[in-house]
Design a protein around this motif. Structure first.
Motif, short mmCIF file in Angstrom:
data_model
loop_
_atom_site.label_atom_id
_atom_site.label_comp_id
_atom_site.label_asym_id
_atom_site.label_seq_id
_atom_site.Cartn_x
_atom_site.Cartn_y
_atom_site.Cartn_z
N ALA A 125 -7.38 -4.89 4.67
CA ALA A 125 -6.98 -6.27 4.37
C ALA A 125 -7.19 -6.59 2.91
O ALA A 125 -8.17 -6.21 2.32
CB ALA A 125 -7.78 -7.24 5.24
N THR A 169 -6.17 -3.66 8.75
CA THR A 169 -5.20 -4.35 9.59
C THR A 169 -4.19 -3.32 10.08
O THR A 169 -3.92 -2.35 9.41
CB THR A 169 -4.49 -5.48 8.82
N ASP A 190 -4.96 -11.16 4.94
CA ASP A 190 -3.80 -10.34 4.58
C ASP A 190 -2.51 -11.17 4.56
O ASP A 190 -1.43 -10.63 4.39
CB ASP A 190 -3.68 -9.17 5.56
#
Length: 178
Positions: A28, A38, A75
């Motif tokens: 992220a 992520t 993000d």
């Protein structure tokens, strides 16, 4: 060992190292100390297995889901973050409410974000991160007096050298940084 063998071994080891750095989930982005990777949409990062797994089949804890939602939000994947928070069983924790506030504020729903932040503060008044984000929301609304109140509260929690104090102070001094 010959010089050629050493060179070949060095190239192979270097290549393996490079490949390991560029494979796996993406971490992220953000200025936070969040390091949870992520995954692609529909997956969640499982902290136990240290890999991305299908979200529906994932048997991960509420804490894992909460942390992952925050990574998604950091993000810029705010809608996905909110959807992930919806899968958390205990919706009434300071972290869940704070991250829900963060994602909604970043989606432009500042008043809704503030309402989540205030609920989080009621649960844990010493949670500096929610105080920072609440202060940033007040800066967005032009309520610098309320933002400075949060800054002073953060100062009593962790001093002036903690990230939360420094980030909110910077936002107050230059709102374009939010």
């Amino acid at each position: 060992m010959t010089l050629t063998t050493v060179r070949i071994a060095s190239i192979l080891i270097g290549g393996c190292l490079a490949a390991s750095l560029f494979s796996g989930p993406v971490f992220a982005a953000g200025n936070d100390s969040s390091t949870m990777p992520t995954c692609k949409k529909g997956e969640i990062y499982d902290q136990k297995t240290k890999k991305c797994v299908k979200q529906q089949s994932a048997n991960v804890s509420d804490e894992n889901r909460t942390d992952y939602a925050y990574s998604l939000a950091k993000d810029g994947r705010y809608e996905e973050a909110l959807a992930m928070l919806d899968t958390v069983k205990d919706q009434n924790t300071a972290e869940v409410l704070n991250y829900r506030g963060y994602a909604t504020r970043k989606l432009g729903r500042t008043d809704e974000g503030i309402s989540y932040y205030l609920k989080s503060v009621k649960i844990d008044p010493q949670y500096a991160k929610v105080r920072e984000y609440l202060g940033e929301a007040y800066v967005i609304k032009g309520q610098l007096d309320l933002a400075k109140d949060q800054l002073n509260t953060i100062k009593t929690i962790c001093g002036t050298t903690c990230e939360e104090y420094q980030d909110l102070n910077e936002a107050i001094l230059d709102p374009s940084k939010i």
